[in-house]
Design an enzyme around this catalytic site. Structure first.
Site, PDB file in Angstrom:
ATOM      1  N   GLU A  85      -3.282  -9.667   4.168  1.00 25.83           N
ATOM      2  CA  GLU A  85      -4.013  -9.368   5.405  1.00 25.83           C
ATOM      3  C   GLU A  85      -5.074 -10.407   5.746  1.00 25.83           C
ATOM      4  OE1 GLU A  85      -2.385  -5.255   4.459  1.00 25.83           O
ATOM      5  OE2 GLU A  85      -2.892  -7.099   3.406  1.00 25.83           O
ATOM      6  N   GLU A 143       0.826  -1.206   0.000  1.00 23.27           N
ATOM      7  CA  GLU A 143       0.000   0.000   0.000  1.00 23.27           C
ATOM      8  C   GLU A 143       0.862   1.258   0.000  1.00 23.27           C
ATOM      9  OE1 GLU A 143      -3.981  -1.600   2.252  1.00 23.27           O
ATOM     10  OE2 GLU A 143      -2.104  -1.546   3.393  1.00 23.27           O
TER      11      GLU A 143
END
Length: 252
Positions: A127, A107
């Site tokens: 995640e 990210e």
């Protein structure tokens, strides 16, 4: 040692996450360091581009889980994870990826405007494997870059992508079999040589125009870019071209 190192070369600020012993996992201190460097990039008229990279052969392995378990969030309020995922600098930034860009690390690279990677690098948002969500931009913005199907695959499987695959789907701009930072510096030099007002306006339009309507897009573009055409730099750029010389930008 500082968790973030900065160096300036030829109008480019190089920002290095300096936690190699932890695969450059992001802490609050590191996020604040990156944010401070991005403020320096925007405020210093001698700087025209930035590079974010990691020390010790890894870009960033994501959030520092030890800090997370203590209640620490590796972000800056209003600016997001790593100090840039919600709001980055006005000037262009490039991710130089070696090793792993995972979870928040991916990210962080996603928040940059361009990405250069060593061909052995690995990318992923794993995640879901920890019952977490890639909430620092992965599930919001990744599909804008690589498309819905690819973003779904990355987000729902949590599997790693090779640098070659990341290049093929449009996440990576340039692959290199050498040092990612060297290749990123070449790209940054090309970017930084251009007019600073034009760079900021161009970046802003590309980032914001994806949800503009056909009725207002030209008006909005004019609001952002109009002053560039009447600037001293626009005149200087034209004169430098006519006189076959390097332009002397003033940012005015």
């Amino acid at each position: 040692m500082s968790e973030v190192l900065t160096d300036i070369q030829d109008g480019v600020i190089i920002v290095t996450v300096n936690r190699p012993e932890a695969k450059n996992a992001m802490t609050r201190a590191a996020a604040e360091g990156i944010h401070a460097a991005m403020q320096q990039l925007d405020e210093d008229v001698s700087l025209n581009a930035g590079i974010i990279t990691g020390a010790g052969g890894t870009f960033c392995s994501g959030m520092d889980l030890k800090g997370f378990l203590k209640g620490e969030l590796p972000s800056v309020k209003g600016y997001g994870f790593g100090g840039i995922t919600e709001k980055g600098p006005e000037k262009p930034i490039i991710a130089a990826v070696e090793g792993y860009a995972l979870a928040g690390g991916l990210e962080l690279a996603l928040a940059c405007d361009l990405c250069v990677a060593n061909d052995k690098a690995k990318f992923g948002i794993p995640e879901v494997k920890r019952s977490l969500v890639a909430a620092a931009g992965g599930v919001l913005k990744l599909q804008q870059l690589v498309g819905k199907r690819i973003a779904m695959e990355m987000a729902l499987t949590g599997d790693f992508f090779t640098a070659q695959r990341a290049y093929e789907v449009g996440f990576v701009n340039r692959l290199t079999d050498g040092a990612a930072l060297d290749a990123a510096m070449e790209l940054a030099a090309t970017v930084a040589a251009n007019g600073p007002l034009a760079l900021k306006a161009t970046k802003k339009i590309i980032n914001e125009s994806y949800d503009w309507t056909s009725e207002n897009m030209w008006e909005k573009q004019q609001e952002i870019s109009g002053h560039v055409f009447t600037s001293a730099d626009a005149r200087e750029g034209s004169m430098a071209f006519a006189e076959k010389r390097k332009p002397n930008w003033q940012g005015k």
